[in-house]
Design an enzyme around this catalytic site. Structure first.
Site, mmCIF file in Angstrom:
data_model
loop_
_atom_site.group_PDB
_atom_site.id
_atom_site.type_symbol
_atom_site.label_atom_id
_atom_site.label_comp_id
_atom_site.label_asym_id
_atom_site.label_seq_id
_atom_site.Cartn_x
_atom_site.Cartn_y
_atom_site.Cartn_z
ATOM 1 N N GLY A 11 -31.787 103.105 68.476
ATOM 2 C CA GLY A 11 -31.317 103.348 67.102
ATOM 3 C C GLY A 11 -32.478 103.833 66.238
ATOM 4 O O GLY A 11 -33.568 103.279 66.290
ATOM 5 N N ASP A 103 -36.298 96.965 71.467
ATOM 6 C CA ASP A 103 -36.324 96.227 72.721
ATOM 7 C C ASP A 103 -36.052 97.100 73.972
ATOM 8 O O ASP A 103 -36.833 97.091 74.931
ATOM 9 C CB ASP A 103 -35.232 95.146 72.574
ATOM 10 C CG ASP A 103 -35.254 94.164 73.678
ATOM 11 O OD1 ASP A 103 -36.166 93.328 73.690
ATOM 12 O OD2 ASP A 103 -34.365 94.254 74.543
HETATM 13 O O1 F6P Z 1 -30.706 98.299 66.613
HETATM 14 C C1 F6P Z 1 -30.371 98.954 65.437
HETATM 15 C C2 F6P Z 1 -28.893 98.885 65.178
HETATM 16 O O2 F6P Z 1 -28.626 99.571 63.980
HETATM 17 C C3 F6P Z 1 -28.298 97.481 65.151
HETATM 18 O O3 F6P Z 1 -28.549 96.819 63.935
HETATM 19 C C4 F6P Z 1 -26.846 97.772 65.412
HETATM 20 O O4 F6P Z 1 -26.218 96.669 66.005
HETATM 21 C C5 F6P Z 1 -26.900 98.935 66.373
HETATM 22 O O5 F6P Z 1 -28.182 99.521 66.208
HETATM 23 C C6 F6P Z 1 -25.836 99.979 66.167
HETATM 24 O O6 F6P Z 1 -25.969 100.908 67.190
HETATM 25 P P1 F6P Z 1 -25.232 102.318 67.211
HETATM 26 O O7 F6P Z 1 -25.876 103.191 66.170
HETATM 27 O O8 F6P Z 1 -25.475 102.817 68.589
HETATM 28 O O9 F6P Z 1 -23.811 102.056 66.879
#
Ligand code: F6P
Length: 319
Positions: A11, A103
């Protein structure tokens, strides 16, 4: 070490650009050549690799998102993916890699180092859920975005005497919820790291009502449950005029705060220093305002902890 590369993965987070800029400029200052890899580990495997110059990172420090693009690429956990990645790095005569991400990205960085390719991790995620660092790049910006929303929602909550449930991101960590809830004076903060009891929450709301306070803000971390689920559970206790706001990806965008830009710049520069020393398998971080480095395998083993004292304080101040 003559040529290094950089990628952003997972992300995106505000400040990733500032970190990439720091890596590029510090590396060139030290006489290295720098290559950018687009789309994280996916781009690495596909050879989406291009040379970066000083000008490539001009006009980037203030921009949210990542100009290197990002991707989630779980296939990099496989031997096949990792070997393909190393093949591409060798083909481009790259000697060291900097990975900016959370992570999942750290697992990729660890795997490459274990296969003999020096790789450094920089913590870039709004979740603030990486061990070995007090803050991750992007957390402060996301926090301020949430706070701005929370303040605005309080205006309308007051006018209509409503209870607002605000769902925030953070994956399995409650940092965004805790810090925004404390800073915004939320009446209740629900985080994965601390058990909560609906009877207590309702007791709090009722106490507030008894002394004439008819609006409330409850911040719910997505790792506990959705805001809508929380609202349904609350409805079992009576009508609290509840409305739900899911902040979603707005939390991931926007121009990085000064804090995130400075943090990103310091971490990016240290990552280059470590590669110059031919050291890999490390993750940089900030501890008590000092830039530090830790073994990435150890960091991945350690669990990130929420600040218990801060959680208790938030609860005391919201009575
Ligand atoms: O790890 C960052 C994050 O924004 C989290 O807070 C959230 O759960 C996830 O990524 C959302 O992921 P995506 O953008 O793949 O929906």
């Amino acid at each position: 070490m003559k040529r290094i590369a950089i990628l952003t993965s997972g992300g995106d987070a505000p400040g990733m650009n500032a970190a990439a800029r720091a890596v590029v400029r510090k590396a060139i200052y030290e006489g290295l050549e720098v290559y950018g890899i687009n789309y994280g580990f996916l781009g690495l495997v596909n050879g989406n690799i291009h040379k970066l110059e000083l000008g490539s990172v001009g006009d980037k420090v203030q921009r949210g998102g990542t100009f290197l693009y990002s991707a989630r690429y779980p296939e990099f956990a496989t031997e096949e993916g990792q070997l393909k990645g190393i093949e591409q790095l060798k083909k481009h005569e790259i000697d060291g890699l900097v990975v900016i991400g959370g992570d999942g990205s750290y697992h990729g960085a660890e795997a490459l180092t274990k296969r003999g390719f020096p790789t450094i991790g920089i913590p870039g995620t709004i979740d603030n859920d990486i061990s070995g660092t007090d803050f991750t790049i992007g957390f402060d910006t996301a926090l301020n975005t949430v706070l701005d929303a929370l303040d605005k929602i309080r205006d309308t909550a007051t006018s209509h005497e409503r209870t607002f449930i605000i769902e925030v991101m953070g994956r399995d960590a409650g940092d965004i919820a805790l810090w925004s809830g404390l800073a915004g004076g939320a009446e209740a903060i629900i985080v994965p790291e601390e058990k909560f009891n609906m009877d207590d929450i309702v007791g709090r709301l009722n106490k507030g009502r008894e002394r004439g306070k008819k609006h409330s803000i409850i911040v719910v971390a997505e790792g506990v449950m959705s805001g809508n689920e929380f609202a349904s559970r609350l409805a079992e206790y009576g009508d609290y005029h509840a409305r739900v706001t899911v902040l979603g990806h707005v939390q991931r965008g926007g121009s990085p705060t000064a804090f995130d830009r400075v943090l990103a710049s310091r971490l990016g520069a240290r990552a280059v220093d470590l590669l110059l020393e031919n050291r890999g398998g490390l993750a940089v971080g900030i501890r008590e305002n000092k830039i530090v480095e830790n073994n990435i395998t150890e960091i991945l083993k350690e669990k990130h902890h929420l600040d218990d004292d801060m959680f208790k304080l938030a609860s005391i101040l919201s009575i």
